[in-house]
Design a protein around this motif. Structure first.
Motif, PDB file in Angstrom:
ATOM      1  N   GLY A 113       0.787  -1.225   0.000  1.00 35.02           N
ATOM      2  CA  GLY A 113       0.000   0.000   0.000  1.00 35.02           C
ATOM      3  C   GLY A 113       0.817   1.272   0.000  1.00 35.02           C
ATOM      4  N   ASP A 114       2.150   1.171   0.024  1.00 36.83           N
ATOM      5  CA  ASP A 114       2.981   2.372   0.058  1.00 36.83           C
ATOM      6  C   ASP A 114       2.959   3.110  -1.276  1.00 36.83           C
ATOM      7  OD1 ASP A 114       3.733   2.247   2.669  1.00 36.83           O
ATOM      8  OD2 ASP A 114       5.642   1.244   2.320  1.00 36.83           O
ATOM      9  N   VAL A 115       2.737   2.400  -2.365  1.00 31.18           N
ATOM     10  CA  VAL A 115       2.675   3.009  -3.693  1.00 31.18           C
ATOM     11  C   VAL A 115       1.408   2.521  -4.386  1.00 31.18           C
ATOM     12  CG1 VAL A 115       3.817   3.297  -5.921  1.00 31.18           C
ATOM     13  CG2 VAL A 115       5.194   3.063  -3.853  1.00 31.18           C
ATOM     14  N   ALA A 116       0.603   3.458  -4.887  1.00 28.28           N
ATOM     15  CA  ALA A 116      -0.618   3.080  -5.595  1.00 28.28           C
ATOM     16  C   ALA A 116      -0.262   2.312  -6.865  1.00 28.28           C
ATOM     17  CB  ALA A 116      -1.430   4.324  -5.943  1.00 28.28           C
ATOM     18  N   VAL A 117      -1.038   1.276  -7.138  1.00 21.79           N
ATOM     19  CA  VAL A 117      -0.746   0.392  -8.266  1.00 21.79           C
ATOM     20  C   VAL A 117      -0.741   1.144  -9.587  1.00 21.79           C
ATOM     21  CG1 VAL A 117      -1.574  -1.601  -9.572  1.00 21.79           C
ATOM     22  CG2 VAL A 117      -1.634  -1.644  -7.073  1.00 21.79           C
ATOM     23  N   GLY A 118      -1.668   2.092  -9.744  1.00 26.44           N
ATOM     24  CA  GLY A 118      -1.740   2.841 -10.986  1.00 26.44           C
ATOM     25  C   GLY A 118      -0.464   3.594 -11.298  1.00 26.44           C
ATOM     26  N   LYS A 119       0.164   4.129 -10.268  1.00 28.72           N
ATOM     27  CA  LYS A 119       1.399   4.892 -10.458  1.00 28.72           C
ATOM     28  C   LYS A 119       2.574   3.969 -10.780  1.00 28.72           C
ATOM     29  CE  LYS A 119      -0.351   8.069  -6.968  1.00 28.72           C
ATOM     30  NZ  LYS A 119      -0.104   8.719  -5.684  1.00 28.72           N
ATOM     31  N   PHE A 288     -12.587  13.985 -10.042  1.00 21.97           N
ATOM     32  CA  PHE A 288     -12.079  12.700  -9.546  1.00 21.97           C
ATOM     33  C   PHE A 288     -10.582  12.832  -9.338  1.00 21.97           C
ATOM     34  CE2 PHE A 288     -11.172   8.018 -10.702  1.00 21.97           C
ATOM     35  CZ  PHE A 288     -11.288   7.622  -9.376  1.00 21.97           C
ATOM     36  N   CYS A 289     -10.169  12.813  -8.086  1.00 20.96           N
ATOM     37  CA  CYS A 289      -8.751  13.016  -7.767  1.00 20.96           C
ATOM     38  C   CYS A 289      -8.227  11.844  -6.947  1.00 20.96           C
ATOM     39  CB  CYS A 289      -8.555  14.315  -6.994  1.00 20.96           C
ATOM     40  SG  CYS A 289      -9.303  14.339  -5.342  1.00 20.96           S
ATOM     41  N   GLU A 290      -6.919  11.771  -6.821  1.00 19.57           N
ATOM     42  CA  GLU A 290      -6.347  10.768  -5.932  1.00 19.57           C
ATOM     43  C   GLU A 290      -6.524  11.238  -4.489  1.00 19.57           C
ATOM     44  OE1 GLU A 290      -2.123  10.252  -5.578  1.00 19.57           O
ATOM     45  OE2 GLU A 290      -1.757  11.887  -6.973  1.00 19.57           O
ATOM     46  N   PRO A 291      -6.496  10.320  -3.503  1.00 23.81           N
ATOM     47  CA  PRO A 291      -6.784  10.705  -2.125  1.00 23.81           C
ATOM     48  C   PRO A 291      -5.925  11.847  -1.595  1.00 23.81           C
ATOM     49  CG  PRO A 291      -6.859   8.337  -2.332  1.00 23.81           C
ATOM     50  CD  PRO A 291      -6.374   8.859  -3.655  1.00 23.81           C
ATOM     51  N   ALA A 292      -4.631  11.855  -1.891  1.00 19.90           N
ATOM     52  CA  ALA A 292      -3.773  12.927  -1.376  1.00 19.90           C
ATOM     53  C   ALA A 292      -4.236  14.290  -1.855  1.00 19.90           C
ATOM     54  CB  ALA A 292      -2.321  12.687  -1.790  1.00 19.90           C
ATOM     55  N   SER A 293      -4.736  14.364  -3.083  1.00 25.16           N
ATOM     56  CA  SER A 293      -5.221  15.636  -3.615  1.00 25.16           C
ATOM     57  C   SER A 293      -6.381  16.173  -2.794  1.00 25.16           C
ATOM     58  CB  SER A 293      -5.685  15.461  -5.064  1.00 25.16           C
ATOM     59  OG  SER A 293      -4.651  15.008  -5.897  1.00 25.16           O
ATOM     60  N   ALA A 294      -7.216  15.261  -2.308  1.00 21.38           N
ATOM     61  CA  ALA A 294      -8.403  15.671  -1.554  1.00 21.38           C
ATOM     62  C   ALA A 294      -8.045  16.279  -0.212  1.00 21.38           C
ATOM     63  CB  ALA A 294      -9.329  14.466  -1.361  1.00 21.38           C
ATOM     64  N   ALA A 295      -6.796  16.129   0.227  1.00 19.53           N
ATOM     65  CA  ALA A 295      -6.380  16.743   1.496  1.00 19.53           C
ATOM     66  C   ALA A 295      -6.533  18.253   1.441  1.00 19.53           C
ATOM     67  CB  ALA A 295      -4.937  16.355   1.820  1.00 19.53           C
ATOM     68  N   ASP A 326      -4.995   6.105  -8.433  1.00 15.27           N
ATOM     69  CA  ASP A 326      -5.232   5.203  -7.304  1.00 15.27           C
ATOM     70  C   ASP A 326      -6.675   4.698  -7.351  1.00 15.27           C
ATOM     71  OD1 ASP A 326      -5.152   3.825  -4.942  1.00 15.27           O
ATOM     72  OD2 ASP A 326      -4.893   5.572  -3.649  1.00 15.27           O
ATOM     73  N   PRO A 327      -7.016   3.917  -8.374  1.00 14.48           N
ATOM     74  CA  PRO A 327      -8.412   3.481  -8.529  1.00 14.48           C
ATOM     75  C   PRO A 327      -8.888   2.542  -7.425  1.00 14.48           C
ATOM     76  CG  PRO A 327      -6.983   2.330 -10.077  1.00 14.48           C
ATOM     77  CD  PRO A 327      -6.150   3.409  -9.447  1.00 14.48           C
ATOM     78  N   SER A 328      -7.961   1.904  -6.722  1.00 15.46           N
ATOM     79  CA  SER A 328      -8.375   0.956  -5.684  1.00 15.46           C
ATOM     80  C   SER A 328      -9.111   1.657  -4.553  1.00 15.46           C
ATOM     81  CB  SER A 328      -7.156   0.208  -5.133  1.00 15.46           C
ATOM     82  OG  SER A 328      -6.224   1.106  -4.569  1.00 15.46           O
ATOM     83  N   THR A 329      -8.782   2.934  -4.310  1.00 15.59           N
ATOM     84  CA  THR A 329      -9.489   3.671  -3.263  1.00 15.59           C
ATOM     85  C   THR A 329     -10.952   3.839  -3.627  1.00 15.59           C
ATOM     86  OG1 THR A 329      -7.506   4.847  -2.561  1.00 15.59           O
ATOM     87  CG2 THR A 329      -9.612   5.854  -2.004  1.00 15.59           C
ATOM     88  N   ALA A 330     -11.206   4.177  -4.877  1.00 14.90           N
ATOM     89  CA  ALA A 330     -12.594   4.308  -5.323  1.00 14.90           C
ATOM     90  C   ALA A 330     -13.314   2.975  -5.238  1.00 14.90           C
ATOM     91  CB  ALA A 330     -12.631   4.853  -6.748  1.00 14.90           C
ATOM     92  N   GLU A 331     -12.613   1.906  -5.608  1.00 15.41           N
ATOM     93  CA  GLU A 331     -13.235   0.578  -5.576  1.00 15.41           C
ATOM     94  C   GLU A 331     -13.641   0.201  -4.153  1.00 15.41           C
ATOM     95  OE1 GLU A 331     -10.316  -1.954  -7.257  1.00 15.41           O
ATOM     96  OE2 GLU A 331     -10.449  -1.082  -9.255  1.00 15.41           O
ATOM     97  N   ARG A 332     -12.789   0.572  -3.185  1.00 15.42           N
ATOM     98  CA  ARG A 332     -13.069   0.213  -1.785  1.00 15.42           C
ATOM     99  C   ARG A 332     -14.085   1.147  -1.140  1.00 15.42           C
ATOM    100  NH1 ARG A 332      -7.435   0.012  -1.589  1.00 15.42           N
ATOM    101  NH2 ARG A 332      -7.442   1.954  -0.403  1.00 15.42           N
ATOM    102  N   ARG A 333     -13.936   2.455  -1.383  1.00 11.80           N
ATOM    103  CA  ARG A 333     -14.716   3.436  -0.634  1.00 11.80           C
ATOM    104  C   ARG A 333     -15.966   3.940  -1.346  1.00 11.80           C
ATOM    105  NH1 ARG A 333     -12.308   5.142   4.166  1.00 11.80           N
ATOM    106  NH2 ARG A 333     -10.512   3.794   4.553  1.00 11.80           N
TER     107      ARG A 333
END
Length: 360
Positions: A113-119, A288-295, A326-333
């Motif tokens: 989980g340290d690096v998003a798969v998409g990246k 639609f942004c990656e989680p860090a962007s939403a900070a 980081d599409p896995s975050t959307a898939e989970r949340r």
């Protein structure tokens, strides 16, 4: 065919380039500044804008700094580049390296989980050599700093001053688009290079009177990875926002200077607040942004509870990376169970009939 412009071509007079500097470009920069239709009015602000840095070539703000770093590396005659990354830097370095025939080596933290798969997929697709370090991002950064000196490779992390020079062009664009600096700039803080760069850009425009004012810099770290807020390094940083999961920021002191000179603040937001902003952006703003962007948006939404008035203010939130990183975050949340139906309009109509009040 028209030439592929970029930040060096557009802002050459403000960058440390010469006639010997190659005009590196992949169309980075000139990203949209989108007016909020929901969040801004709800907060009582005069206007809230989202700077969509995910529209850069590899999907994040890193391309601005990478264009400059690669240009100066080529000017020096470098043949290999190296970086430590939680994802976006590796994708950007690998892409620009591929385009300009530079061998790219990437060190990433090896934890799950340290690096998003998409990246990571991007870096691999571009042909980078990816090495997983059994440690944190900070350990990887220490290694690449040492390797760049011993093995004669160009280091392209944000500790490279040319990265900051490229990233400051985001501030130029905001002033060019708005006609002046905003009252506040909200921005995620991980390694802290971006808040440093934006403040540098705003100051440079202000010093030559291209901006009449300077913004308050409002930086936001994830609560589990907030060394600047805590005032000490975090040995094992944790957050769903992998891009800002950094326990000892390389640009810590410049970030403090940006905060203090601008009379802004650097604060923390929880993972729950980040995900709340992540979903709110997607579902009420179409962003639609990656989680860090939403900070940045989570921090903005938290400011009133911290006693910061937003009434009548013009605010820009930097949306640092695309959600597809980081599409896995959307898939989970954000997962919604599929509804299945036979291929018949009558069946579709029957299915929707009970939800007529939701259809407009």
């Amino acid at each position: 065919m028209a030439p592929t412009g970029g930040i060096i071509e557009r802002y050459r007079q403000f960058l440390p380039v010469s006639d010997r500097t190659p005009l590196v470009a992949m169309g980075e920069g000139n990203t949209p500044l989108v007016l909020s239709k929901s969040i801004g009015p709800e907060l009582g602000a005069r206007a809230v804008y989202f700077k969509l840095e995910g529209c850069n070539p590899t999907g994040s703000f890193k391309d601005r700094g990478m264009a400059m770093a690669i240009a100066k590396a080529l000017e020096k005659g470098a043949r290999r580049i190296i970086c430590a990354s939680t994802g976006n830097t590796s994708a950007s370095a690998a892409a620009y390296g591929a385009r300009y025939d530079l061998r790219c080596i990437v060190l990433v933290p090896a934890g799950a989980g340290d690096v998003a798969v998409g990246k990571l997929a991007q870096a691999m697709a571009y042909g980078a050599r990816v090495i997983a370090v059994k440690g944190s991002f900070d350990a990887a950064l220490r290694l690449v700093r040492e390797a760049s000196e011993r093995l004669e490779m160009e280091l392209v992390n944000s500790v490279n001053p040319n990265r900051i020079e490229g990233q400051k062009t985001g501030a130029f664009e905001i002033v060019d688009d708005l006609g002046d600096a905003p009252d506040m700039l909200c921005i995620p803080v991980g390694n802290a290079g971006n808040i440093t760069a934006y403040w540098k850009g705003f100051k440079e425009y202000w010093e030559i009177a291209k901006a009449r004012s300077l913004p308050k810099m409002m930086g936001f770290q994830a609560e589990g990875s907030a060394p600047i807020v805590r005032g000490e390094p975090v040995e094992t940083p944790t957050t769903i926002a992998s891009a800002i999961r950094i326990g000892n920021p390389a640009s810590w002191q410049p970030a403090l200077k940006a905060r203090d000179e601008s009379r802004g603040r650097i604060d923390a937001v929880t993972d729950e607040e980040i995900i709340g902003a992540y979903l709110r952006l997607a579902r009420s703003e179409g962003v639609f942004c990656e989680p860090a962007s939403a900070a940045s948006v989570a921090g903005l939404m938290k400011l009133p509870s911290l006693g910061v008035s937003l009434e009548g203010k013009t605010i820009v939130c930097i949306i640092t990376g695309n959600g597809l990183k980081d599409p896995s975050t959307a898939e989970r949340r954000a997962r919604v169970d599929f509804e299945f139906v036979e291929p018949s309009l009558d069946r579709v109509e029957a299915l929707l009939g009970g939800q007529a009040s939701r259809i407009r």
